[in-house]
Design a protein around this motif. Sequence first.
Motif: not given
Length: 724
Positions: A455-472
């Motif tokens: 519950a109350n899920v927050l996902v902050d992500m980025k994909v660039a230059k072949g790298v996936l970052k789950l920032k939060q």
Amino acid sequence: MKKLLYAVLAIVVVIVVGIGALLALVDPNQFKPLITEQVKKATGRDLVISGDIGWRFFPSIGFTLGQTEFRNPQGFAEPNLVQLGSAELSVSVVPLFSRHLEIGHVSLQDGRVFIQTRKDGVSNLDGLGQPATQEQQAETAPSQPTTAPETGTASEPAPSPQDAAAQPWTISLEGVELVNASAEIRDEQAGTFTSISALNLTLNRFAPGEWTQLDFDVAGQNGELAFTANGATELFIVPALNNAELKNLQLAATAKDPVNDIQSLSLAVDKFKAGDWSAVTFAAKGEVPDLAFDAKGETRLKLSEAFDSVQLQALALESGLKGGTLPRPEMAVKFNADAEYDFSKGMATLSQFKADVDEISVNGEGSFKAADIPVIRFAVNSDNIDLDSFLGLDKKEATQKTGDEGAGTTTAGSTPETAPAADKNKEPDLSALKGLDVAGTVKLGKFKAANAKLANVLVDMKVAKGVLKLKQFNADLYDGSITMQATLNANGKLPTYKVANQIRGVQVQPLMIDVADNDVLAGKGDITMSLAGTGLAEKRIRENIAGTVDIHFADGAVYGVNVPEMIREAKAKLKGKRAEYVKEERKTDFSAMVATIKLGSGKASTSNLDLDSPLLRIAGKGHTNLVSEAIDFKVNTSVVATSKGQGGKQVDEVADLTVPIDVKGNWTEPKFSMDLAGLLKQNNELEKKAQKEVEHGLEKLLGDKAEDDEVKKVADKLLKGLFN
């Protein structure tokens, strides 16, 4: 009055006589050699006029042209670049005096265009428009008077400045008609083929500042795709294109190839003018591989006056989907949004979008910027997403459990062992990550996946230059919370990953029941995890994952084993008696449990498992094989004080007793047993007491012979065998 009548009659007579003289004295067919010569000079190609050229005087002056062919060079599949079956054209004379060119009805019958690019790259359009060589001109030049009039010769008066400054010419066209036209574009070098087998077009009176009607129908083929289209609209013609308008546009089309079948496609626009809003409706029905669709929608559209942006307002799309590849046999999709595309920036934006796929509903905003690597940004929200229900996983699990309970058999190739075996060694295709620049957030009120409830899920992500970052990644999880960061790098031969998360205050048992269908452990838990590995295939994850997991549980229990009960059983056996107690629940309560699990080389091991309760102290060590899921742990349980057991039975005379317990089996079926040999070795006083009890029993049984050395050796052997 008579004089006026005579004058009019004289004019009519002159016109009739003039027309008669023109017909009698001037044969337009005599201009064929001149026309073909001039075309040859201008293009280097041959023009063949097989049909007759004829005059036309009613309702306007014009001419008709018979079969005409514009030739290709040698070496192409068809002899003609352009050919006409017949053509008609007329011009009104009177409007010419007012500097207005009024062209009558233009009709082209059986026209055909053929364009070919050969495998060597040569096209029949190459060199078109270049003047013919002198040799080509000599071959086709007819004998003709050297004094043939030419535009701009000395015999013609030069335009006066007054003429140049005169009112500009205006043009109108009574109509254009294409009947049974066809075309073919063949590119043998690229391996493409497009043909139009039939094109019919009708354009009514065509003049600036007036509305005209356009109708057309076309049928053709592009590669293996056969298509048809027909439509109608009204056009408002103006000299400046950006002020052109249309209204009542109706377009219908079909398309079909060996795998796709667009049974119907329709588009309707009430009106269109740059800078104004248009009402647009559309619909499509057909089938693509493993998917049938029936869609319809509407929107308001505006193209800017500068032609640099287009806006969609209140876009609404609905579609029914059917197919074996879908999570369900049938699905309903709805999409609503406002959208805009900026041509100069190559930027598309979605605002206030809402997408519904059956019971799943999401909303938010997003953008897309066209580039070598597309730039995508988004922010998505949803009140509730249940992926298990949406993907049908909950139904599959229920079916699997039902099948496991019965004694049914599975067909060859469909056993649970066969399908996953191939998947466990297969790496996912992550090549798409190298061609994306994506960043965004997802907020979910409730979320369920793999039977885990968040519950109350927050996902902050980025994909660039072949790298996936789950920032939060933050979420509420079973009365607790989870925070996680992760990185996935797809640039190497095998992908690499790093994961760090913290779980606080989570109720462990309901989580394990939901996720692993295992209720062996209960309590309120904190888990800190730092993991890394190479490869995402299930087998490689189990083999290569490395890192640590720190566990702190409080106020819980271990199910499947009752340690106090096992202690009482051990006490009874040490006294040579049978345990007498009421059978209790197989559960061991604890006030705290701590462990550090180290992962590496395909194993998870711990050397500091510690479990505390008012009665017991449990310490353990061991490992589990992540590939085979085998368990091998040794747990030492100590009674720290005289106290009542979980079932109210007295546990006395065993203070400071240490009982070793072996944990074997596998993850789904762990097996607990008491190590009696270890029990004696770890408790010297009890071992001595057991020795004395055995010796006392032998004395009663054998009398003086019990002191015999051979008898003692046999007794020792029996005692060791009893507890080993």
